[in-house]
Write an enzyme that holds these catalytic residues in place. Structure first.
Site, PDB file in Angstrom:
ATOM      1  N   VAL A 185      42.368  19.300   2.107  1.00  0.00           N
ATOM      2  CA  VAL A 185      41.329  20.073   2.712  1.00  0.00           C
ATOM      3  C   VAL A 185      41.422  21.280   2.293  1.00  0.00           C
ATOM      4  O   VAL A 185      41.448  22.221   2.521  1.00  0.00           O
ATOM      5  CB  VAL A 185      41.767  19.743   4.516  1.00  0.00           C
ATOM      6  CG1 VAL A 185      40.509  20.036   4.985  1.00  0.00           C
ATOM      7  CG2 VAL A 185      41.775  18.128   4.708  1.00  0.00           C
ATOM      8  N   ASP A 186      40.300  21.318   1.853  1.00  0.00           N
ATOM      9  CA  ASP A 186      39.677  23.237   1.602  1.00  0.00           C
ATOM     10  C   ASP A 186      38.746  23.573   2.485  1.00  0.00           C
ATOM     11  O   ASP A 186      37.563  23.365   1.842  1.00  0.00           O
ATOM     12  CB  ASP A 186      39.228  22.841  -0.389  1.00  0.00           C
ATOM     13  CG  ASP A 186      40.251  22.208  -1.198  1.00  0.00           C
ATOM     14  OD1 ASP A 186      41.436  22.445  -1.082  1.00  0.00           O
ATOM     15  OD2 ASP A 186      40.090  22.795  -2.605  1.00  0.00           O
ATOM     16  N   VAL A 187      39.860  24.639   2.918  1.00  0.00           N
ATOM     17  CA  VAL A 187      38.155  25.222   3.614  1.00  0.00           C
ATOM     18  C   VAL A 187      38.238  26.325   3.268  1.00  0.00           C
ATOM     19  O   VAL A 187      39.307  27.469   2.887  1.00  0.00           O
ATOM     20  CB  VAL A 187      39.667  25.698   4.859  1.00  0.00           C
ATOM     21  CG1 VAL A 187      37.984  26.453   6.511  1.00  0.00           C
ATOM     22  CG2 VAL A 187      39.865  24.410   5.509  1.00  0.00           C
TER      23      VAL A 187
END
Lengths: 254, 371
Positions: free
Chosen positions: A127-129
């Site tokens: 999950v790239d935030v």
């Protein structure tokens, strides 16, 4: 033994080891095979490899096989994973866990199929935030170019429901900055998830990693710059804390 | 390699495996005489030596005033450079440690460097050479058949140190060259690493990968650094008490330094090259030169050296592992590496160099014309 996993996060670009800041401007830091050998001797728990070029150039299985054959520790691989076939091949050449990124957003059925086929413990969703133009922290994909409307925690929960056995939270805003990790975000995600969370992005010291574990509730922590750079001039020097150093730092905090 | 004409020097332990060795009527070799010459020139008597050290340190400090660093030190993680790091700090200098990473660092080398910069509070600067280029250049030297295959690493170190000195505005490079442990080195066993013309000639003939970022230093750049930027070397060990065993004890106690076996074995390439390749292909055993230096310096007796030489230069049982390792690392088959080792030796003079430029036909003609 350390009470939590500490995972060096290595970026590959065309068989070269690189280090980025916010996943941009890759700087060459060495030959991955030699780096893996040094990490072997340092008795590293686990390694994460991310090929930043594989989405466009395809996965270089031959090279990954070579790296895996030199490594004593389990390796998680990410980058360019799109089909069930890719995942099968990666397991065949000795990869322990496969990290699905863009494909998890674009074709979530891959996560459920892979998890059903190979077991959820080996399927990790990344999950790239990143902060968007409006200042909101959002999930990005496709090399952090495209934005998802869904909230990061909700997205991670959906992935776990599909069968992801582990979530790796990548903080693109802090990646390579060594300025510390986003503890509130890590906390909100670790509290919402029933599977292990790997926190990644921003670690500049052993203390940052301990924070992510102790106050963030992450099961594992990952860092790139911290384990390949030394000192104010960012000299390339592979390092990894010994168990005794982790224990000493912990007892100092207690 | 004992043969009919085998002869060993009666003072040091050099022998006829150096094809250019010459003995005097007492059976003492040219290396011993050379050692005596340079020793009297570079090693000062007690008292004067301390004064020379103090003077030089004062000068280096003066040059560093207003700058972040007084001097550059190369740091490989080996004995010499680790000892120098400790000494320059004791002398009150503010060094910048510079490390050339040629892709062959052992974990020991890396952790030694980490301990040193941590414990001494020294800033570290690294230049990581693109592995594909280093590999191709080292392979070119292997394929050319010349003895000194460590030229690529050695040249890169020289270039990186000079470039760092220039970039950080530092004028002194403190270097580990010393008479106490390395006064003997047969010319025939090697060739200077500074010669970029030689490197390029060998790479042009046997290389495949273009050298784009490999750190180099041409004669012109060298002249620029020396004459214009006034960058100088300081061989500090010649002005210090330098006994290898005592130095090891000291850095182990003070810096948490760990030993890795042989001289220059901090690089896995150099280890293979010196203890196996040179012995196998050329019959050159670098330990002869190293022990001879120690004998002449008085830190080892000739008998001790002879006993030490009884041991084989490499461990036969472990060697196939090392061969595999090096072949793998260089991305060639083991049989090809074995073929390279078995192929006929060549001399450095068979390839172009600055030296050959100086003594070439047309240079001779120009010299004659000028006369």
């Amino acid at each position: 033994m350390k009470p939590f996993r500490i995972i060096p996060f290595l970026l590959l670009e065309n068989r070269r080891l690189v280090k980025t800041i916010h996943y941009r401007n890759p700087r060459y830091i060495g030959d991955p095979i030699n780096a893996v050998r040094i990490f072997n001797e340092k008795e590293v728990d686990e390694l994460a490899l991310l090929d930043i070029n594989a989405a466009t150039a395809g996965i270089n299985y031959e090279h990954i096989r070579k790296i895996v054959s030199e490594a004593f520790m389990p390796i998680a691989y990410g980058g360019g994973v799109q089909r069930l076939e890719d995942i099968r091949t990666l397991f065949q050449i000795g990869i322990e866990k496969v990290v699905i990124g863009t494909a998890a957003v674009e074709s979530p059925e891959l996560v459920s199929q892979a998890s059903a086929r190979f077991g959820s413990q080996s399927i990790v969703v990344s999950v790239d935030v990143k902060t968007d133009l409006w200042g909101n922290r959002r999930v990005f994909y496709a090399n952090a170019r495209r934005k998802l409307k869904e909230d990061a925690v909700a997205f991670a929960q959906r992935m776990v429901a599909l069968g992801a056995g582990e979530i790796i939270l990548n903080d693109v805003d802090r990646e390579g900055s060594m300025k510390g990790m986003d503890l509130p975000l890590i906390r909100s995600m670790s509290q919402a998830l029933a599977v292990p969370l790997v926190a990644s992005g921003g670690a500049g010291s052993l203390g940052d990693l301990l924070d992510a574990w102790q106050s963030g509730g992450a099961h594992a922590v990952s860092a790139g710059s911290l384990f390949v750079y030394k000192g104010p001039l960012r000299a390339v020097l592979i390092n990894y804390p010994q168990d005794s150093a982790v224990q000493a730092a912990l007892s100092k905090r207690a | 390699m004992p043969s009919a004409s085998f002869q060993r020097c009666r003072r040091c332990v050099m022998d006829t495996s150096d094809p250019e060795i010459v003995f005097d009527s007492d059976g003492v070799c040219n290396h011993c005489h050379f050692h005596d010459q340079i020793r009297s020139r570079y090693i000062l008597p007690a008292g004067e030596r301390e004064k020379a050290l103090e003077q030089r340190i004062r000068r280096v400090k003066a040059e560093g005033r207003g700058k972040k660093y007084d001097c550059i030190i190369g740091l490989s993680g080996g004995v010499d450079s680790s000892y120098i790091a400790l000494k320059v700090k004791e002398l009150g200098l503010r060094p910048l440690a510079v490390h050339m990473d040629g892709g062959w660092n052992s974990e020991l080398a890396v952790s030694n460097i980490e301990n040193i910069v941590d414990r001494l509070g020294i800033d570290l600067f690294t230049n990581v050479v693109e592995w594909d280029e280093m590999r191709d250049l080292q392979l070119s030297f292997f394929r050319s058949g010349v003895p000194n295959c460590d030229i690529p690493q050695d040249h890169a170190i020289i270039a990186v140190l000079l470039k760092a000195a220039n970039a950080f505005g530092v004028r002194t490079i403190v270097r580990g060259l010393n008479i106490a442990t390395e006064s003997v080195l047969p010319q025939a066993w090697g060739y200077s690493a500074i010669d970029l013309r030689h490197i390029k000639a060998i790479h042009k003939k046997y290389g495949q990968v273009k050298l784009k970022t490999f750190p180099t230093c041409s004669i012109l750049e060298l002249a620029y650094y020396y004459a214009f930027k006034k960058i100088t070397y300081y061989d500090i060990l010649n002005n210090l008490e330098y006994d290898k065993d005592k130095a090891k004890e000291l850095i182990t106690a003070e810096l948490g330094w760990r030993d890795y076996g042989g001289k220059h074995h901090e690089s896995l390439f150099t280890k293979f090259f010196q203890s196996y390749y040179l012995v196998k292909k050329f019959g050159f055993d670098k330990r002869l030169a190293h022990y001879s230096s120690l004998v002449l310096a008085g830190s080892m007796t000739r008998d001790q050296a002879l006993v030490a030489l009884e041991k084989p230069p490499y461990d036969d049982d472990r060697m196939h592992l090392e061969l595999n390792f090096v072949a793998n690392k260089m991305e060639i088959e083991v049989v090809e590496l074995e073929r390279i080792i078995a192929s006929p030796p060549r001399r450095h003079t068979e390839f172009p160099s600055y030296k050959s430029l100086l003594f070439s036909d047309w240079a001779t003609r120009i010299r004659k014309f000028l006369k």
